[in-house]
Design an enzyme around this catalytic site. Structure first.
Site, mmCIF file in Angstrom:
data_model
loop_
_atom_site.group_PDB
_atom_site.id
_atom_site.type_symbol
_atom_site.label_atom_id
_atom_site.label_comp_id
_atom_site.label_asym_id
_atom_site.label_seq_id
_atom_site.Cartn_x
_atom_site.Cartn_y
_atom_site.Cartn_z
ATOM 1 N N VAL A 42 -19.727 39.297 9.150
ATOM 2 C CA VAL A 42 -19.547 38.179 10.060
ATOM 3 C C VAL A 42 -18.071 37.823 10.140
ATOM 4 C CG1 VAL A 42 -20.129 35.759 10.472
ATOM 5 C CG2 VAL A 42 -21.840 37.309 9.533
ATOM 6 N N GLU A 43 -17.574 37.656 11.361
ATOM 7 C CA GLU A 43 -16.174 37.271 11.536
ATOM 8 C C GLU A 43 -16.090 35.855 12.096
ATOM 9 O OE1 GLU A 43 -15.145 38.856 16.019
ATOM 10 O OE2 GLU A 43 -14.553 40.098 14.334
ATOM 11 N N GLY A 44 -14.958 35.228 11.858
ATOM 12 C CA GLY A 44 -14.702 33.911 12.434
ATOM 13 C C GLY A 44 -15.306 32.753 11.680
#
Length: 85
Positions: A42-44
Site C-alpha cells: 500500500v502506498e500513500g
C-alpha cells in the site's frame, strides 16, 4: 499470469475514514488480494487511522509519509528501526 503482488494506490487509501464511494473499491481490492493469496503493498499511508484500517485487514507492507518523508540515501542509512512508527 505470474502475478504475485499488487500495489494499492494512494487514491484508494485516501478514502479510509470517509464516505467516498471508492472505499468500496478499496475493500474489493483487499478482498480480491486476500482471496488470491497476493502480496499487497500500500502506498500513500499518511495517518494512524489508515495504518490501523489496513492492519486489521491483514496488510502490513505500507509506505508513505506516516513513516517518513523522502530523504537522501545517506540519511536513510542512519535511521534506526525503532525510530519508525
Amino acid at each position: 499470469m505470474g502475478i504475485d503482488s499488487i500495489k494499492i494506490d494512494k487514491m484508494f487509501i485516501d478514502t479510509i475514514g470517509t464516505n467516498d464511494l471508492k472505499r468500496g473499491v478499496l475493500d474489493a481490492i483487499i478482498a480480491f488480494g486476500m482471496e488470491s493469496g497476493l502480496e499487497m503493498i500500500v502506498e500513500g499511508v499518511e495517518t494512524a487511522e489508515q495504518v490501523e484500517y489496513l492492519k486489521k485487514r491483514g496488510i502490513f507492507l505500507l509506505q508513505g509519509y506516516y513513516f517518513a518523508r523522502p530523504m537522501p540515501v545517506e540519511q536513510l542509512k542512519t535511521v534506526k528501526s525503532d525510530e519508525v512508527p
